[in-house]
Write a protein that holds these residues in place. Sequence first.
Motif, PDB file in Angstrom:
ATOM      1  N   ARG A  87       1.088   8.909  -2.240  1.00 34.38           N
ATOM      2  CA  ARG A  87       0.996   7.465  -2.447  1.00 34.38           C
ATOM      3  C   ARG A  87       1.191   7.077  -3.909  1.00 34.38           C
ATOM      4  O   ARG A  87       1.255   5.896  -4.227  1.00 34.38           O
ATOM      5  N   GLY A 160       2.753   1.219   3.241  1.00 39.20           N
ATOM      6  CA  GLY A 160       1.586   1.506   4.058  1.00 39.20           C
ATOM      7  C   GLY A 160       1.848   2.415   5.230  1.00 39.20           C
ATOM      8  O   GLY A 160       1.020   2.505   6.139  1.00 39.20           O
ATOM      9  N   GLN A 268      -4.026   5.906   8.542  1.00 43.06           N
ATOM     10  CA  GLN A 268      -3.892   4.645   7.804  1.00 43.06           C
ATOM     11  C   GLN A 268      -5.158   3.802   7.910  1.00 43.06           C
ATOM     12  O   GLN A 268      -5.637   3.257   6.911  1.00 43.06           O
ATOM     13  N   ASP A 271      -7.835   4.799   5.677  1.00 40.11           N
ATOM     14  CA  ASP A 271      -7.373   4.963   4.296  1.00 40.11           C
ATOM     15  C   ASP A 271      -7.341   6.441   3.930  1.00 40.11           C
ATOM     16  O   ASP A 271      -7.685   6.838   2.833  1.00 40.11           O
TER      17      ASP A 271
END
Length: 393
Positions: A87, A160, A268, A271
């Motif tokens: 990320r 995302g 997702q 998180d």
Amino acid sequence: MTEHDYTISLNYQHRIRFTRNAFDEGNRMLARLLQTNGRAKVLIFLEDSVAEAFPKLEGEMQEYFSSTPGLELKRIIVAPGAEICKRDEKVLHSVWDAVNEEKIDRHSYIFAIGGGAFLDVIGFGAATSHRGVRLVRFPTTTLSQDDSGVGVKNGINAFGKKNWLGSFAVPYAVVNDFAFLHTQPENVRRDGLVEAVKVALVRDGAFFDWLEDNVQLLAMLKPHALEEAVERSAILHAEHIAQGGDPFELGSSRPLDYGHWSAHKLEQLTDFALTHAQAVSIGVGLDTLYSWRTGRLSENDAKRVLALLDGLKLPLYHECFESKNVNGRRVIFDGLEEFREHLGGELTVLLLRDVGQGEDVHHMDEALLEYCMQMLKKYSAATTADERERVFG
């Protein structure tokens, strides 16, 4: 107007090696494996957690290359790993920067030593430098050694979503060094076994039987059992990629992603507090119950799958299944569309017809999936064999 169509056929050699202490001076496997053309540069990326667990490793690698003619070690770069590196583009940019600074070319090698997420990012950097620098993967976790490390996918997360940016690139070689395997935390070693369960379910019923027979040894992480499970799983994954007819996923069927449509979404929604392996375990449990409830898989085999996952101390439920949007629809169902979108075309999800045999379907009944989620919730909360049996009614 004229039209011309040409077929371009490419042959790749997918080299998978199993060894122990690859950088020991007495182990010449790497020296035999690498093509040097007299002199080849090597750039090494080492995940920080691996460097911490093996404080002597950098020195061992430097000594190995100093005594190996034809190979020039340019630099060892220690970089962050785990899901955060997918990320944060800093790790990816560090690959490009180092390739440029060290004048790494397409006859050079990039070594990536770390877990699956780290290999994904370094592999993407290698694949996009000079349109492809030779990559040697050294997976260090159970999950990466028995599954993702022997694959041909690289990528980082974006918008995302998992692996939205990435590439397909066959690595020059994959070296599964068992010396790395047994230093991982217990949960990391155990969680990765879910991919062995998954590949057994979709490709090899006899391997599933072996996992059942050895569930106690595997749950205790006995080295000989863990290594055999990892090697058999890795070979099945590599064989499917090499011989399954669709290594770069041009079609819509993805049997090696059994249970993954919900797993990616669960990651997702938490998180990424829920690891990929933990999410896959839950996803495999869900799709197994759905396979049974749709009349494909026998009740007994569905029970076997849940019992094996439970015996390996893998999770089967997460409260994120209960999350709903403003319209009252479970958010987890967005994972179906994201799964379809990742490949394009119609939704294609693999379900089980038997242990070792799958079937593609193009529709998932959300009401029935909700029922299966509630079954998983009850099964996961059960503390006795009788309570688990009653879940099946």
